[in-house]
Design a protein around this motif. Structure first.
Motif, PDB file in Angstrom:
ATOM      1  N   PHE A 283      -6.406   1.055  10.647  1.00  0.00           N
ATOM      2  CA  PHE A 283      -7.164   0.146   9.919  1.00  0.00           C
ATOM      3  C   PHE A 283      -7.525  -1.252  11.029  1.00  0.00           C
ATOM      4  O   PHE A 283      -7.162  -2.014  10.930  1.00  0.00           O
ATOM      5  CB  PHE A 283      -6.803  -0.413   8.807  1.00  0.00           C
ATOM      6  CG  PHE A 283      -6.777   0.368   7.730  1.00  0.00           C
ATOM      7  CD1 PHE A 283      -7.910   0.993   7.073  1.00  0.00           C
ATOM      8  CD2 PHE A 283      -5.759   0.988   7.323  1.00  0.00           C
ATOM      9  CE1 PHE A 283      -7.784   2.002   6.025  1.00  0.00           C
ATOM     10  CE2 PHE A 283      -5.512   2.120   6.336  1.00  0.00           C
ATOM     11  CZ  PHE A 283      -6.518   2.297   5.865  1.00  0.00           C
TER      12      PHE A 283
ATOM     13  N   GLY B  43       5.516   5.266  11.918  1.00  0.00           N
ATOM     14  CA  GLY B  43       5.196   6.317  10.888  1.00  0.00           C
ATOM     15  C   GLY B  43       4.101   5.906  10.003  1.00  0.00           C
ATOM     16  O   GLY B  43       3.872   4.659   9.663  1.00  0.00           O
ATOM     17  N   CYS B  44       3.328   6.905   9.687  1.00  0.00           N
ATOM     18  CA  CYS B  44       2.290   6.520   8.827  1.00  0.00           C
ATOM     19  C   CYS B  44       2.393   7.543   7.792  1.00  0.00           C
ATOM     20  O   CYS B  44       1.522   8.413   7.652  1.00  0.00           O
ATOM     21  CB  CYS B  44       0.861   6.556   9.465  1.00  0.00           C
ATOM     22  SG  CYS B  44      -0.421   5.819   8.382  1.00  0.00           S
ATOM     23  N   PRO B  45       3.042   7.370   6.573  1.00  0.00           N
ATOM     24  CA  PRO B  45       4.129   6.283   6.355  1.00  0.00           C
ATOM     25  C   PRO B  45       5.431   6.976   7.174  1.00  0.00           C
ATOM     26  O   PRO B  45       5.648   8.230   7.457  1.00  0.00           O
ATOM     27  CB  PRO B  45       4.461   6.484   4.743  1.00  0.00           C
ATOM     28  CG  PRO B  45       3.973   7.916   4.687  1.00  0.00           C
ATOM     29  CD  PRO B  45       2.960   8.322   5.232  1.00  0.00           C
TER      30      PRO B  45
ATOM     31  N   GLY C 149       3.571  -1.733   4.015  1.00  0.00           N
ATOM     32  CA  GLY C 149       1.988  -1.474   3.829  1.00  0.00           C
ATOM     33  C   GLY C 149       1.067  -2.483   4.460  1.00  0.00           C
ATOM     34  O   GLY C 149       1.661  -3.547   5.244  1.00  0.00           O
ATOM     35  N   ARG C 150      -0.224  -2.256   4.489  1.00  0.00           N
ATOM     36  CA  ARG C 150      -0.988  -3.158   5.497  1.00  0.00           C
ATOM     37  C   ARG C 150      -1.274  -4.377   4.774  1.00  0.00           C
ATOM     38  O   ARG C 150      -1.108  -4.545   3.547  1.00  0.00           O
ATOM     39  CB  ARG C 150      -2.460  -2.706   5.388  1.00  0.00           C
ATOM     40  CG  ARG C 150      -3.254  -2.195   4.571  1.00  0.00           C
ATOM     41  CD  ARG C 150      -4.235  -1.246   4.683  1.00  0.00           C
ATOM     42  NE  ARG C 150      -4.795  -0.759   3.508  1.00  0.00           N
ATOM     43  CZ  ARG C 150      -4.375   0.474   2.964  1.00  0.00           C
ATOM     44  NH1 ARG C 150      -3.554   1.225   3.720  1.00  0.00           N
ATOM     45  NH2 ARG C 150      -5.109   0.944   1.880  1.00  0.00           N
TER      46      ARG C 150
ATOM     47  N   GLY D   9       6.182   0.723   8.658  1.00  0.00           N
ATOM     48  CA  GLY D   9       4.848   1.671   8.864  1.00  0.00           C
ATOM     49  C   GLY D   9       3.924   1.240   9.894  1.00  0.00           C
ATOM     50  O   GLY D   9       3.742   0.052  10.438  1.00  0.00           O
ATOM     51  N   ALA D  10       2.947   1.746  10.432  1.00  0.00           N
ATOM     52  CA  ALA D  10       2.046   1.547  11.531  1.00  0.00           C
ATOM     53  C   ALA D  10       1.269   0.600  11.054  1.00  0.00           C
ATOM     54  O   ALA D  10       0.993  -0.509  11.798  1.00  0.00           O
ATOM     55  CB  ALA D  10       1.026   2.791  11.687  1.00  0.00           C
ATOM     56  N   CYS D  11       0.887   0.263  10.059  1.00  0.00           N
ATOM     57  CA  CYS D  11      -0.059  -0.705   9.246  1.00  0.00           C
ATOM     58  C   CYS D  11       0.726  -2.061   9.451  1.00  0.00           C
ATOM     59  O   CYS D  11      -0.075  -2.875  10.001  1.00  0.00           O
ATOM     60  CB  CYS D  11      -0.320  -0.665   8.040  1.00  0.00           C
ATOM     61  SG  CYS D  11      -1.778   0.594   7.735  1.00  0.00           S
TER      62      CYS D  11
ATOM     63  N   ALA E 233       0.754  -1.036  -0.006  1.00  0.00           N
ATOM     64  CA  ALA E 233       0.093   0.138   0.084  1.00  0.00           C
ATOM     65  C   ALA E 233       0.884   1.058  -0.119  1.00  0.00           C
ATOM     66  O   ALA E 233       1.951   1.203  -0.663  1.00  0.00           O
ATOM     67  CB  ALA E 233      -0.925  -0.054   1.073  1.00  0.00           C
ATOM     68  N   CYS E 234       0.151   2.173   0.619  1.00  0.00           N
ATOM     69  CA  CYS E 234       0.926   3.588   0.567  1.00  0.00           C
ATOM     70  C   CYS E 234       2.556   3.540   1.049  1.00  0.00           C
ATOM     71  O   CYS E 234       3.204   4.353   0.415  1.00  0.00           O
ATOM     72  CB  CYS E 234       0.288   4.350   1.438  1.00  0.00           C
ATOM     73  SG  CYS E 234      -1.380   3.891   2.135  1.00  0.00           S
ATOM     74  N   CYS E 235       2.738   2.813   2.209  1.00  0.00           N
ATOM     75  CA  CYS E 235       4.104   2.761   2.353  1.00  0.00           C
ATOM     76  C   CYS E 235       4.979   2.257   1.335  1.00  0.00           C
ATOM     77  O   CYS E 235       6.150   2.748   1.191  1.00  0.00           O
ATOM     78  CB  CYS E 235       4.210   1.914   3.573  1.00  0.00           C
ATOM     79  SG  CYS E 235       3.858   2.584   5.268  1.00  0.00           S
TER      80      CYS E 235
ATOM     81  N   ARG F  71      -5.340   7.365   2.503  1.00  0.00           N
ATOM     82  CA  ARG F  71      -4.818   6.088   2.098  1.00  0.00           C
ATOM     83  C   ARG F  71      -5.485   5.414   0.919  1.00  0.00           C
ATOM     84  O   ARG F  71      -5.169   3.918   0.943  1.00  0.00           O
ATOM     85  CB  ARG F  71      -4.842   5.362   3.422  1.00  0.00           C
ATOM     86  CG  ARG F  71      -3.758   5.506   4.497  1.00  0.00           C
ATOM     87  CD  ARG F  71      -4.264   6.431   5.452  1.00  0.00           C
ATOM     88  NE  ARG F  71      -3.184   6.798   6.543  1.00  0.00           N
ATOM     89  CZ  ARG F  71      -2.984   7.871   6.906  1.00  0.00           C
ATOM     90  NH1 ARG F  71      -3.814   8.843   6.616  1.00  0.00           N
ATOM     91  NH2 ARG F  71      -1.892   8.324   7.762  1.00  0.00           N
TER      92      ARG F  71
HETATM   93  S1  SF4 Z   1       1.440   2.945   7.511  1.00  0.00           S
HETATM   94 FE1  SF4 Z   1      -0.042   4.411   6.810  1.00  0.00          FE
HETATM   95  S2  SF4 Z   1       1.250   4.835   4.696  1.00  0.00           S
HETATM   96 FE2  SF4 Z   1       1.902   2.805   5.660  1.00  0.00          FE
HETATM   97  S3  SF4 Z   1       0.510   1.433   4.531  1.00  0.00           S
HETATM   98 FE3  SF4 Z   1      -0.432   1.956   6.497  1.00  0.00          FE
HETATM   99  S4  SF4 Z   1      -1.976   3.553   6.122  1.00  0.00           S
HETATM  100 FE4  SF4 Z   1      -0.525   3.522   4.388  1.00  0.00          FE
END
Ligand code: SF4
Lengths: 206, 177, 418
Positions: free
Chosen positions: A121, A142-144, A85-86, A112-114, A47-49, C80
């Motif tokens: 989430f 961090g996110c990200p 990413g998650r 990342g946090a996910c 994902a975003c990360c 996201r």
């Molecule tokens: S930690 Fe934040 S940036 Fe990384 S995958 Fe999760 S939602 Fe996306």
């Protein structure tokens, strides 16, 4: 390895100078110095990360400075998995399969946090921390995480390699127990205390 | 307003359905958002949809979106599921929302994939997340959730954190991997 | 090997397909899949006979979460969604919410939202084109695209404090006004940094014989099919569909009289290609970046003054941070707005609001029961709707075209699966 015995590096020619330099560094810091600068990461970018990881690999932050630019998308050729990413319930079996396909020695960064906790989430589909189901060596907050944090995480893996060499992950047990020392004059709080989820508490961050 | 003509055309063609347009939302000061919806019974949906696509005054060439709402806890709701078809006309530049209400235990709606091909995945998604079957769909399988899950997560009686699906895996540890 | 069950690649036997067919599983973890897609390809030699996409490898329950977070909180989650241009999702979410509340924005807020939305579009297209280049074997294009993206990251960081999870909008406005001199930085970026980048892209891509030959005539979809398959955005416009919400259902600064004093809508053109192939999509995206730059310049030149939040009388605005910290009324007001048993009071009903996001029409269908959170927050994700046409585009092509077509649709996994 006879070359290392020859003393002062020769000063002529680029190739020999750099080889001598490298050999000199190995001589001084041991073979783990070389090992830690040739990690081959496998971005498990979901994902975003993953986008932020791509930004780190691109020009401005330039992962190549740490010798980890050779991203290999085949688990069999890489030794550092970066879970960016998650990871959701449909993806987790894939993650486990890819982890088992990697050859020893191998390290895992949960970026990342996910990946580390589920992040924002907290829903039915998202696995609340991949460390419940696969071993993790380094967590990145961090996110990200900012690119600097990602580089710091990579350097944490490098510290592990420097200290431990290339032991397989089963011999390595639960990490190095390395904790960042607070800067002088800063008192650390009592911390989070015992955590129930898996062995998160005994597998400290960085 | 062009959509008024489209509704008039629908009413002329289907007088027996009593299609009455209603605004999607009415604000406190009495205005509304200008977005209209009509209620269509499930068994006549295909006829209405085909007419809406082909008629000169409607020309809803595109199915912009297809979704579902579970009205389980909604104030004053009579039916449980409302399948929402958001129709869009590119040539006339208007939108209309059709709603089809269905109920437990066997919520079934005819599939509109023969009329708008773009309905294929949205219908699968509604099937997956709400458990509404679309009769005549070419390939009605779960799309987002893994096979083997029993529930339909977007139903209102399904908890946000799930029923433990996210924990039901075998961990690998360093020794066994 | 000990592993959990659940993921099994499909292993069809020769008997099922005849002698010379075989199955290739593409993904879910593959460098060219832009995240987590899984394609099951049935091949006859090098030719793709049948393609079944499997999705859901990133389904994280966005819509369920939308029923449990209030209208201001959920903007964090929309970041996201399409993580290549998060700020466009913010704008889309609050466009829908304001439709539900029936709020008219202040002129300065409209201008700011227009600027950031177009910045997001540039950001998204840069990544998409870079990744497209990477997918057909040109690493340079990828690096060039990312370099210019960093410029936009810097601008957004100045504006909101985060590189890409920006969460910039709030119900009835934006979180804060832009810092002094920010617009000059944006202009500098648009005038000095972006044009050479687009020129480089053109030189690297559309004058590159290998790239052109791998993109031309590949993945064609006709005008009527594009409409019937619900395609929107650059993919539809590359097939000649004249559809752009900024023109057809104008919002923000694309509407005449947006500043309340009769300002004309910003002037821009909607690029349309007629070929409907991968190359068409590349060209449309390239041109859209130029048009976005034009839009931003115009808005900055006519930037109105004034507040960026609607007035407190409208009863949705969060108070200014200075008020919260330095006056008791502000603090009470703030608590009233964020406490779970108070909060905003939307009318009971439903609303649909959409914007032209980089990938197509990004809309939210909201159902409200009058409570603090949405009763249902449906997202109309352009990636999801555009991706279902993929088997139609790829069947009959060579296996090497699989990634070229995939790149041109710009599928973002998080928006696809939500
Ligand atoms: S930690 Fe934040 S940036 Fe990384 S995958 Fe999760 S939602 Fe996306």
């Amino acid at each position: 390895m006879g070359l290392t015995e020859q003393g002062a590096p020769a000063r002529s020619g680029i190739a020999t100078t750099r080889l001598d330099y490298a050999l000199d560094m190995i001589h001084r810091h041991g073979i783990n110095w070389a090992r830690k600068h040739s990690l081959w990461p496998m971005p498990f970018a979901t994902a975003c990360c993953g986008i932020e990881f791509m930004a780190v690999a691109a020009s401005r932050y330039d992962l190549a400075r740490f010798g980890a630019e050779a991203c290999r998308f085949s688990p069999r050729q890489s030794d550092l998995m970066i879970v960016a990413g998650r990871v959701v319930m449909k993806m987790l079996p894939v993650l486990q399969r890819i982890y088992t396909q990697m050859c020893e020695p191998k390290w895992v960064i949960s970026m990342g946090a996910c990946a580390s906790t589920g992040g924002v989430f907290d829903t039915y589909a998202v696995v609340q921390g991949i460390d419940q189901f696969v071993p993790v060596d380094v967590y990145l907050p961090g996110c990200p995480p900012r690119p600097e944090t990602i580089l710091e995480g990579l350097m944490a893996i490098q510290r592990i390699v420097r200290e431990e060499g290339v032991r397989s992950s089963s011999e390595r047990g639960h990490g190095l127990q390395m904790v960042i020392e607070p800067p002088p004059g800063v008192e650390m709080g009592p911390g989070f205390g015992e955590r129930s989820l898996g062995d998160r508490a005994s597998n400290p961050v960085l | 307003m062009a959509v008024a003509e489209a509704i008039a055309a629908l009413q002329e063609r289907f007088p027996e359905l009593g299609l009455a347009p209603q605004p999607l939302v009415r604000y406190a000061d009495g205005r509304d958002s200008g977005q209209l919806w009509v209620r269509v019974p499930a068994d006549r949906l295909l006829e209405v949809a085909r007419f809406a696509r082909d008629d000169e005054r409607c020309r809803f060439e595109q199915l912009c979106d297809l979704t579902c709402v579970d009205y389980l806890n909604y104030p004053d709701a009579a039916d449980r599921f409302g399948v929402v078809y958001s129709l869009l006309s590119l040539s006339q530049r208007h939108r209309l929302w059709l709603k089809v209400f269905v109920n437990d235990p066997e919520p079934v709606v005819p599939s509109v994939t023969r009329i708008w091909k773009g309905a294929e995945w949205p219908e699968r998604e509604v099937f997956d997340l709400f458990g509404i079957r679309f009769e005549g769909h070419p390939d009605l399988r779960r799309i987002l959730c893994p096979e083997g899950i029993e529930d339909h997560p977007l139903r209102k009686d399904y908890p946000l954190r799930g029923r433990g699906e996210r924990e039901a895996f075998v961990p690998i540890d360093r020794e066994t991997a | 090997m000990s592993m959990a069950t659940g993921y099994e690649p499909s292993l069809h036997t020769a008997a099922e397909f005849g002698e010379d067919r075989w199955t290739l599983n593409f993904g879910p973890q593959h460098p060219a899949t832009h995240g987590t897609l899984h394609l099951q390809l049935e091949l006859d030699g090098e030719r793709v006979v049948k393609c079944t996409p499997h999705i859901g490898y990133l389904h994280s329950g966005f819509e369920k979460l939308g029923e449990h977070l209030n209208y201001n909180q959920y903007v964090v989650v929309t970041d996201r969604m399409n993580y290549c241009s998060p700020i466009c999702n913010n704008v889309a979410w609050h466009t829908a919410v304001e439709k539900l509340f029936g709020i008219e924005l202040t002129p300065r807020c409209k201008a700011l939202r227009t600027i950031v939305q177009e910045l997001g579009r540039i950001q998204d297209h840069l990544l998409c084109l870079g990744a497209q280049a990477l997918d057909v074997g040109g690493l340079t294009g990828f690096l060039y695209g990312f370099n210019e993206r960093e410029g936009i990251y810097d601008l957004l960081e100045d504006l909101c404090g985060a590189r890409f999870t920006v969460s910039y909008t709030r119900v009835g406005g934006v979180v804060r006004d832009c810092p002094d001199g920010w617009t000059d930085q944006v202009l500098h970026y648009l005038r000095e940094v972006l044009p050479p980048a687009i020129r480089d892209f053109e030189a690297l891509l559309i004058r590159n014989r290998i790239f052109v030959e791998r993109c031309q005539g590949i993945g064609v979809i006709s005008h009527d099919d594009a409409i019937n398959w619900s395609l929107t955005g650059p993919v539809a416009r590359a097939s000649g569909v004249k559809r752009d919400l900024r023109k057809d259902e104008p919002y923000l600064c694309f509407e005449d009289g947006w500043d309340g004093r009769g300002a004309p809508a910003v002037d821009f053109k909607v690029p349309i290609a007629t070929t409907g192939d991968v190359m068409g999509r590349v060209l449309v995206r390239l041109e859209e970046m130029r048009q976005s730059a034009r839009i931003i310049e115009q808005v900055i030149q006519r930037m109105p003054d004034g507040p960026v939040m609607v007035l407190p009388e409208q009863d949705v605005a969060l108070p200014d941070k200075r008020e919260i910290y330095f006056s008791i009324e502000g603090l009470i007001h703030h608590f009233e707005k964020i406490m779970t048993n108070k909060g905003l009071e939307p009318p009971v009903g439903e609303a649909y609001g959409a914007i032209e996001a980089p990938n197509g029409e990004l809309g939210f269908y909201l159902v409200s029961d009058g409570g603090n959170c949405a009763y249902r927050a449906r997202c109309r994700p352009p990636s999801f709707i555009n991706y279902q046409v993929y088997p139609v585009l790829i069947e009959g092509h060579q296996i090497s075209d699989v990634v070229a077509v995939l790149g041109s649709l710009n599928i973002i996994a998080a928006e696809l699966d939500r």
